[in-house]
Design a protein around this motif. Structure first.
Motif, PDB file in Angstrom:
ATOM      1  N   GLU A 237       0.812  -1.220   0.000  1.00 28.91           N
ATOM      2  CA  GLU A 237       0.000   0.000   0.000  1.00 28.91           C
ATOM      3  C   GLU A 237       0.847   1.272   0.000  1.00 28.91           C
ATOM      4  O   GLU A 237       0.436   2.312   0.513  1.00 28.91           O
ATOM      5  CB  GLU A 237      -0.999  -0.018   1.176  1.00 28.91           C
ATOM      6  N   TYR A 239       1.521   3.534  -2.454  1.00 26.97           N
ATOM      7  CA  TYR A 239       1.039   3.807  -3.802  1.00 26.97           C
ATOM      8  C   TYR A 239       1.886   4.821  -4.559  1.00 26.97           C
ATOM      9  O   TYR A 239       2.037   4.717  -5.779  1.00 26.97           O
ATOM     10  CB  TYR A 239      -0.428   4.259  -3.734  1.00 26.97           C
ATOM     11  N   GLN A 405      -5.922   4.681  -5.719  1.00 24.42           N
ATOM     12  CA  GLN A 405      -5.831   4.727  -4.258  1.00 24.42           C
ATOM     13  C   GLN A 405      -5.310   6.081  -3.783  1.00 24.42           C
ATOM     14  O   GLN A 405      -5.733   6.587  -2.736  1.00 24.42           O
ATOM     15  CB  GLN A 405      -4.941   3.584  -3.752  1.00 24.42           C
ATOM     16  N   GLU A 452     -11.760   1.435  -8.534  1.00 26.63           N
ATOM     17  CA  GLU A 452     -11.038   0.323  -7.915  1.00 26.63           C
ATOM     18  C   GLU A 452     -11.575  -1.013  -8.419  1.00 26.63           C
ATOM     19  O   GLU A 452     -10.818  -1.899  -8.828  1.00 26.63           O
ATOM     20  CB  GLU A 452     -11.184   0.420  -6.394  1.00 26.63           C
ATOM     21  N   ARG A 479      -6.826  -4.312   2.012  1.00 30.20           N
ATOM     22  CA  ARG A 479      -6.427  -2.901   1.982  1.00 30.20           C
ATOM     23  C   ARG A 479      -6.977  -2.155   3.198  1.00 30.20           C
ATOM     24  O   ARG A 479      -8.112  -2.381   3.627  1.00 30.20           O
ATOM     25  CB  ARG A 479      -6.933  -2.252   0.683  1.00 30.20           C
TER      26      ARG A 479
END
Length: 540
Positions: A237, A239, A405, A452, A479
């Protein structure tokens, strides 16, 4: 413990001797009395290159490739049983995972890891002994070993969660092999540090040959390291780092999407003008895409793939062939949720990936000769297609996911969401994707969670049967520490991945986050007293 030790160190011996693995009895016959006789090796750069070649060969073993495919697809919703029944596979389809299932055996991963560790430990000895072995060449070989080892660990943590992190070579039966698990976080941080050091230290070239594509696609390059890093960043995560790494690959000009020509026509079902835009893909160009990407391999868009040949066939004949394969396609899910039929009613309006990935209830991209209904299946000796790990189309989709994200975190940043859609559209246009599966060009604004889901679905279409689906869905579900409704991704998956009678129990299991990772194989627990079973399977 001796049994497991033998399995881990034998691959190294075989790599040195340039032999082909055939059976466990062959391994035992080849083993020296006390591991590897070091005085016979590590004298030249050719010795090191031979062992490095053994690492690549080990990744292309049937046991390894079978697991690379299954761990990424097994628990997902796009495959089912084939002509032949494999009880170990079927039990997982049913949501019933036993610690005695031999497909859980991770020995092939640790065999490859051990070869890499041995290179890193002893290659400097060869470099000191060989005046022609330059420091730059040593770095290159070490860089490839580190990259291969990192890839193996990334598969392991996504499949099993916490795993032993082993960084020393096991070359002797006298060595103690029991190692406790490290947390997934610790393993990921370790391999990220390793891979980032390869980048900053200039260990690996962008390519190895100007004429041999297999050298550039079949070995770890700088760009393969960047693709692996992007994938790990996405899983962790991070990003912004994922986005930057993907942009570096896209902007490098090293890779190009295989083009597919389309013709535009305004037509209705009866051929009269209707105002409906229909694109007709040119068969010659998508036949060429199929041939270059899945039959010949090492295409212009490939970044890294495992190599096969007539001397080293891939395992897909026994896994997927129409006559004796134990893996088939989940037709119901494919037709209702992945490749949704177009609303125009014009059969010429189709997503080329549908006929590329499946035909005759088989995983056609691995077993077919051409992407058409009447095409022949490959003969057993033609199972030379490579197994793709990373290609440019996935980099576009990784970048789109990272941007999405970032946009969600930035109060639905529309510029980022529009850029994400643009990246996906590049892939969809090449595929001649139909309007039924399109999120649609927005004149107003996009919703981050819609984007997403759209990207997840697009990955299913573009990367069908390339060992990605389970990892993709799990990444979405976990997530933000399973925040919001993210667990619903796995709940939906359960509806199409298990028989109707098993769906309720599978959903109940998925509510326990520890069930999302596979159990440790029983023989590993017997061999290593420091290992602890994954929590869900220790209590169920």
């Amino acid at each position: 413990m001796k049994k497991k030790l033998t399995r881990y160190i034998t691959m190294f011996v075989l790599a040195l001797q340039g032999l082909t693995i055939t059976s466990c009895s062959d391994w035992l016959d080849l083993m020296p009395n006390d591991g590897v006789p070091l005085d016979e090796f590590w004298k030249t750069k050719e010795d090191v290159r031979s062992v490095l070649n053994g690492a690549y060969l080990s990744m292309a073993s049937s046991a390894m490739v079978q697991r690379l495919f299954l761990y990424g697809e097994w628990r997902a919703d796009m495959i089912t049983s084939g002509k032949r029944t494999n009880s170990n596979v079927v039990s997982v389809f049913n949501g019933e995972i036993s610690i005695d299932n031999s497909l859980l055996d991770w020995a092939s991963f640790y065999e490859t890891i051990n070869i890499c560790n041995t290179i890193l430990e002893f290659a400097p000895t060869a470099q000191a002994n060989d005046p022609s072995f330059s420091p730059a060449t040593l770095k290159e070989y070490e860089g490839q070993a580190i990259a291969i080892r990192s890839l193996m660990y990334f598969y392991l943590v996504r499949a099993f969660g916490d795993v032993p992190l082993i960084r020393k070579a096991y070359i002797s039966a006298a060595q103690e092999m029991s190692v406790a698990k490290s947390s997934q976080k610790e393993v990921l941080e370790a391999i990220v540090a390793d891979l980032e050091s390869l980048e900053t230290g200039n260990y690996l070239p962008s390519h190895y040959s100007t004429t041999d594509a297999a050298q550039n696609k079949g070995r770890m390059t700088l760009w393969a390291v960047k693709a692996l890093l992007a994938d790990i960043y996405l899983w962790m995560e991070d990003y912004e780092k994922c986005n930057r790494k993907c942009e570096e690959i896209i902007a490098s000009g090293q890779y190009t999407l295989i083009p597919v020509t389309r013709q535009k026509q305004e037509s209705g079902e009866d051929g009269e003008e209707s105002g409906v835009t229909i694109y007709y893909p040119d068969p010659s160009t998508y036949f060429a895409l199929f041939n270059q990407m899945y039959y010949e391999g090492n295409s212009m868009e490939s970044i890294f793939e495992l190599q096969f040949s007539t001397e080293n066939l891939n395992p897909f004949y026994s896994m997927m062939s129409s006559g004796r394969g134990y893996i088939g396609i989940n037709t119901a899910n494919l037709e209702s949720n992945i490749f949704i039929p177009t609303a125009t009613g014009d059969m010429l309006f189709f997503d080329i990936r549908n006929i590329i990935c499946q035909n005759k209830s088989c995983l056609w991209k691995y077993i077919g000769v051409e992407p058409k209904a009447s095409s022949a299946e490959r003969a057993q000796e033609e199972y030379t297609g490579n197994f793709i790990i990373y290609r440019l189309a996935e980099i576009y989709l990784m970048k789109a996911e990272a941007l999405t994200q970032m946009a969600i975190a930035d109060n639905e940043n529309q510029e980022l969401l529009k850029e994400a859609y643009r990246l996906v559209k590049v892939i969809r246009d090449r595929a001649n994707a139909v309007e039924t599966t399109d999120l649609g060009a927005s004149e107003g604004s996009y919703v981050g969670k819609d984007m997403e889901k759209f990207i997840l679905d697009e990955r299913a279409r573009e990367l069908a049967y390339e060992g990605k689906r389970w990892f993709d869905v799990l990444r979405q579900a976990k997530r933000d520490n399973y925040g919001g409704d993210n667990l619903n991704y796995l709940m939906t998956l359960a509806e199409y991945s298990a028989p109707a009678s098993k769906v309720t129990s599978l959903k109940a299991k998925y509510r326990n986050y520890h069930s999302h990772y596979l159990p440790i194989y029983s023989e590993e627990l017997d061999a290593n007293p420091l290992l602890e079973q994954n929590e869900f399977y220790a209590t169920n």
